[in-house]
Scaffold this motif. Structure first.
Motif, PDB file in Angstrom:
ATOM      1  N   ILE A 231       1.073  -1.315  -0.183  1.00 40.21           N
ATOM      2  CA  ILE A 231      -0.272  -0.238   0.082  1.00 40.21           C
ATOM      3  C   ILE A 231       0.879   0.892  -0.084  1.00 40.21           C
ATOM      4  O   ILE A 231       1.071   1.920  -0.706  1.00 40.21           O
TER       5      ILE A 231
ATOM      6  N   ILE B 262      -6.736   2.827  -2.344  1.00 38.53           N
ATOM      7  CA  ILE B 262      -6.609   1.906  -2.579  1.00 38.53           C
ATOM      8  C   ILE B 262      -7.569   1.297  -2.060  1.00 38.53           C
ATOM      9  O   ILE B 262      -8.894   1.540  -1.129  1.00 38.53           O
TER      10      ILE B 262
ATOM     11  N   VAL C 236      -8.429  -3.298  -0.914  1.00 37.10           N
ATOM     12  CA  VAL C 236      -7.413  -3.925  -0.604  1.00 37.10           C
ATOM     13  C   VAL C 236      -8.546  -5.261  -0.950  1.00 37.10           C
ATOM     14  O   VAL C 236      -9.431  -5.568  -0.141  1.00 37.10           O
TER      15      VAL C 236
ATOM     16  N   ILE D  52      -8.601   4.266   1.682  1.00 35.64           N
ATOM     17  CA  ILE D  52      -8.100   3.009   1.594  1.00 35.64           C
ATOM     18  C   ILE D  52      -9.275   1.905   2.254  1.00 35.64           C
ATOM     19  O   ILE D  52      -9.771   1.536   3.320  1.00 35.64           O
TER      20      ILE D  52
END
Length: 321
Positions: free
Chosen positions: A71, A83, A85, A109
């Motif tokens: 990251i 980002i 994930v 994120i």
């Protein structure tokens, strides 16, 4: 100009393949394979980074650090807006909170996954991934920290919890609710956290064990944790933070051995508080050097305690406010 999202894949059900009727190989699919199956937003550029392909219960602090490094590498690119994930759901809440504590960046994120495999009827793979990408480029999510996106809802990493073994509504934040929703690709935010903790890891993350408390429990598991070299112990107490009185001798032994011990509650809502004066109460624990875990559940308390032990010279009660 297209907005840019880095999609970091780690495995899990969201990237699983069927190996026989009714049996899945979790994390078998690469990020590229997963992206090809999804109708990713055409107005957003998605860069795919395969970090690992694992079931989430195979992910430990070493793998969490690997995801963190991936990251941070992508965040070095100023053109990256956010980002995403992808992760297995079983330990998603732990990895999400670890990242929240150890990454200091204003950009969103997002951690997501699925309860059903890509080929299942009614799979949540595609909606969760697509929604997460829209959240990752949303300006309102700046400075919020790490969030989990699941079933059209956005949750803070600190309080999100897996609450159903298989249903697509698999996550919840008891007592706090979700931050917002995604409806027809439109992100709506209703609330945001007002504080955020962040730490710089300076040394190896140590062993921290969780020990569940129950009626008649003694110190056998605490003794085992001491013997195994734990540097921290999280006691999952009950109610306001009570434990069995038969555990107290072992707890005192752990404190004497310079092991950081804290107590949380197994209750879904409410805080640990020194409300009673008997042996094994939160007050008794505090008097003997145990930290009170406030409203943290035991998994989040373990993550935070481990990060603190690797980051700061002295842990104090104020670290858990």
């Amino acid at each position: 100009m297209k907005k840019k999202v880095a999609l970091i894949t780690t495995g899990g059900t969201i990237a699983s393949k069927e190996i026989s009727k009714g049996l899945l190989n979790s994390g078998a699919m690469s990020g590229e394979e997963l992206a090809e199956l999804c109708q990713l937003p055409e107005d957003i550029e998605v860069k795919i980074i395969d970090v690992m392909q694992k079931p989430s219960m195979h992910i430990d602090f070493g793998q969490m650090l690997k995801v963190r490094r991936a990251i941070l590498t992508e965040l070095n690119d100023p053109t990256v807006c956010g980002i995403v994930v992808t992760h297995g759901t079983d330990s998603m809440e732990e990895t999400a909170y670890f990242l929240d504590l150890t990454i200091n960046d204003s950009r969103p994120i997002v951690v997501t996954g699925s309860q059903r495999a890509p080929q299942d009827i009614g799979t949540d793979v595609y909606s969760n991934l697509r929604n997460s990408i829209y959240v990752a480029v949303n300006e309102e999510l700046k400075n919020v920290g790490v969030v989990v996106v699941f079933n059209e809802r956005i949750y803070s990493a600190k309080y999100v919890k897996k609450v159903h073994a298989s249903n697509v509504q698999g996550f919840e934040s008891f007592g706090y609710g979700y931050l917002g929703i995604i409806d027809n690709n439109i992100v709506s935010i209703y609330q945001k956290p007002i504080t955020k903790d962040n730490y710089q890891i300076k040394k190896q993350i140590p062993r921290v064990d969780i020990i569940k408390c129950y009626s008649g429990a003694d110190g056998v598991f605490i003794e085992a944790a001491i013997k195994a070299g734990a540097k921290g112990i999280v006691l999952e107490g009950v109610g306001r933070g009570q434990v069995s009185p038969y555990m107290m001798d072992a707890i005192k032994k752990a404190i004497a051995a310079k092991i950081t011990v804290m107590v949380t509650t197994s209750a879904e809502e409410g805080k640990v508080y020194p409300a009673y004066g008997y042996v094994g109460s939160a007050y008794d624990l505090k008097q003997n050097g145990v930290l009170l875990g406030e409203d943290y559940d035991s998994k989040k308390a373990r993550i935070k305690l481990a990060v603190l032990l690797a980051s700061v010279d002295k842990i104090v009660q104020a670290n858990f406010k």
